[in-house]
Design a protein around this motif. Structure first.
Motif: not given
Length: 212
Positions: A3-13
């Protein structure tokens, strides 16, 4: 992927999307203007987990606000998603749980090629919608946002976030407000039009079957 990586990816986008709305044509130009190291912003936009410090978060939010983009530290940290306390407003784009809905989709798609189905979670739109209801809307591009004002819509964003909320106009350029109906969950979420993939005003509701 956790989940942390998923959130970080959304944040980057989200950061990429917001930066492209600024007056700066490139990442380098943006970084020079706001004194942010290029490698640092590049890591943020790549979605490197736990990369944004408290100081860095304040700086990037200040930069966007200086460009006339409405956002907050919480908005960035959540990757453009709403506050955790408002997760009831989220819906799921999956109607495989109900074969009757699949048949309805197939039938209606003969008439409408841009249909969107979603199952409601929570009661943020009660009494108009209840948990378990399925809503159907017709997709439109963000350019057609005017026809969605004051209507309950399905909204899908570039960060894979989906909402079912009332769309309201704001006085801010390219910013809409998503609102709840239920007074117990009263909230407004600001959203940039550039983050929207489509917006689908509700066409019909399939009520959740009553339990005897």
């Amino acid at each position: 992927m956790n989940d942390d990586i998923d959130l970080a990816t959304r944040r980057g986008q989200l950061l990429v999307s917001l930066r492209k709305q600024t007056s700066c044509k490139t990442r380098a130009e943006f970084c020079k203007k706001y004194e942010i190291p290029v490698p640092t912003l590049k890591n943020w936009e790549k979605g490197v987990p736990d990369e944004i410090s408290v100081k860095g978060l304040k700086r990037i939010v200040s930069a966007f606000q200086n460009e006339g983009i409405i956002c907050t530290e919480e908005y960035i940290l959540n990757g453009g998603l709403k506050d955790e306390n408002l997760t009831n407003a989220k819906i799921i784009n999956d109607f495989s749980f109900d074969p009757h809905i699949e048949k309805l989709a197939a039938s209606l798609n003969n008439l409408y090629e841009r249909l969107e189905f979603a199952k409601v979670i929570g009661n943020t739109q009660h009494p108009f919608l209840n948990e378990g209801d399925i809503v159907v809307g017709i997709k439109h591009k963000p350019d057609d946002i005017v026809m969605a004002y004051e209507k309950l819509c399905i909204i899908n964003t570039i960060n894979n976030a989906t909402f079912v909320m009332i769309v309201e106009k704001t006085t801010l350029p390219n910013i809409i407000s998503l609102a709840t109906i239920n007074n117990d969950f009263k909230s407004h979420i600001l959203l940039n039009l550039a983050e929207i993939i489509y917006i689908a005003p509700m066409l019909l509701i399939k009520r959740k079957a009553a339990v005897n």
